[in-house]
Each structure stands twice: as structure tokens, then as C-alpha cells.
Design a protein around this motif. Structure first.
Motif, PDB file in Angstrom:
ATOM      1  N   GLU A 264       0.832  -1.206   0.000  1.00 30.42           N
ATOM      2  CA  GLU A 264       0.000   0.000   0.000  1.00 30.42           C
ATOM      3  C   GLU A 264       0.866   1.254   0.000  1.00 30.42           C
ATOM      4  O   GLU A 264       0.569   2.217  -0.720  1.00 30.42           O
ATOM      5  N   LYS A 265       1.938   1.250   0.790  1.00 30.02           N
ATOM      6  CA  LYS A 265       2.829   2.409   0.849  1.00 30.02           C
ATOM      7  C   LYS A 265       3.508   2.603  -0.506  1.00 30.02           C
ATOM      8  O   LYS A 265       3.658   3.732  -0.971  1.00 30.02           O
ATOM      9  N   GLY A 266       3.903   1.496  -1.141  1.00 31.04           N
ATOM     10  CA  GLY A 266       4.505   1.585  -2.472  1.00 31.04           C
ATOM     11  C   GLY A 266       3.553   2.217  -3.477  1.00 31.04           C
ATOM     12  O   GLY A 266       3.946   3.079  -4.268  1.00 31.04           O
ATOM     13  N   LYS A 267       2.292   1.825  -3.436  1.00 30.32           N
ATOM     14  CA  LYS A 267       1.293   2.403  -4.338  1.00 30.32           C
ATOM     15  C   LYS A 267       1.074   3.884  -4.038  1.00 30.32           C
ATOM     16  O   LYS A 267       0.940   4.699  -4.952  1.00 30.32           O
ATOM     17  N   SER A 268       1.065   4.241  -2.757  1.00 34.34           N
ATOM     18  CA  SER A 268       0.890   5.648  -2.373  1.00 34.34           C
ATOM     19  C   SER A 268       2.038   6.499  -2.899  1.00 34.34           C
ATOM     20  O   SER A 268       1.832   7.615  -3.392  1.00 34.34           O
ATOM     21  N   ILE A 269       3.245   5.985  -2.795  1.00 33.51           N
ATOM     22  CA  ILE A 269       4.414   6.716  -3.290  1.00 33.51           C
ATOM     23  C   ILE A 269       4.320   6.892  -4.801  1.00 33.51           C
ATOM     24  O   ILE A 269       4.577   7.982  -5.325  1.00 33.51           O
ATOM     25  N   GLN A 270       3.945   5.839  -5.507  1.00 34.57           N
ATOM     26  CA  GLN A 270       3.835   5.926  -6.961  1.00 34.57           C
ATOM     27  C   GLN A 270       2.782   6.953  -7.375  1.00 34.57           C
ATOM     28  O   GLN A 270       3.000   7.725  -8.328  1.00 34.57           O
TER      29      GLN A 270
END
Length: 131
Positions: A100-106
Motif C-alpha cells: 500500500e505504501k509503495g502504491k501511495s508513493i507511486q
């Protein structure tokens, strides 16, 4: 894969996320300053943005260091989650938070790039980096 390692990676991801969000805010402010022809503010904001980019780079290096301690297959799986593109579903709640954090960063990066593209096109036209 140990949850303690995922926790450490998540901490660094959170730091990176905060830097990216700050870069996005500063980039928007740069656009506003350019609209007012406030070159001094733009110069100051460029410096501030570079500082945040440097902080994000430190987090990225820390994440890479942590990933190097994992088994190669585990490392590649975590990298997919961090890039917001994992085909394999996270196996634990901690892994899910990483994804989820990876998607938020992207998403934050995409928003920032769009604002930066608009600024660059307005300033440079056909000579823009994005052209």
C-alpha cells in the motif's frame, strides 16, 4: 520473510513517502510562484525541493541496504511491492502495508511529475525536458 525486516523497510518507506509528498507540495508552490513571476521564491523553492530529493535518496539507499539482506526471491518480491506493481499478493499484514505504501508513493510521484511537466512546458515550450 521476517516481519521485523519488513517493519524496518516500512519505516524507510514512510520517510520516503513524506519526502515525496513534500516535493509535491514544493513543486505546486513553484508553479504558483512562477505564475506571479516571483523568481526569488522559485530559486528558494528549488533549493528546498533538492533538499527533499536528497533525503528521499537516503531513504532509497537505506531500503536497498535492507533489501540486500533478504534472499534474492524475497528481495524481488518486496521490490515489486515497493514499486506498487506486485503481481504476487502480500502474504502478511505487514507485507500488505508495504504494498500500500509503495502504491501511495507511486501515486504521489505521478501527481508531482504532472505538475512539474506543466511548469516545464510553460517555461520551456518545445525545449522542455518532457517534450
Amino acid at each position: 520473510m521476517e516481519d521485523s525486516m519488513l517493519v524496518e523497510i516500512l519505516k524507510e518507506m514512510q520517510k520516503k513517502y513524506m519526502c515525496i509528498v513534500e516535493i509535491e507540495r514544493i513543486t505546486r508552490e513553484m508553479g504558483d510562484a512562477l505564475s506571479r513571476n516571483d523568481r526569488e521564491s522559485v530559486q528558494m523553492l528549488l533549493g528546498m525541493r533538492q533538499d527533499e530529493m536528497n533525503k528521499a535518496d537516503v531513504s532509497i539507499r537505506n531500503i536497498e541496504c535492507l533489501l540486500s539482506a533478504l534472499q534474492p526471491d524475497e528481495g524481488s518480491q518486496v521490490r515489486e511491492w515497493l514499486n506498487g506493481s506486485g503481481n504476487r499478493n502480500p502474504a502478511s499484514p505487514m507485507a500488505e502495508r508495504l504494498a500500500e505504501k509503495g502504491k501511495s508513493i507511486q501515486l504521489a510521484l505521478k501527481r508531482t511529475i504532472e505538475v512539474d511537466r506543466h511548469i516545464s512546458m510553460r517555461l520551456s515550450g518545445k525545449d522542455s525536458y518532457y517534450q
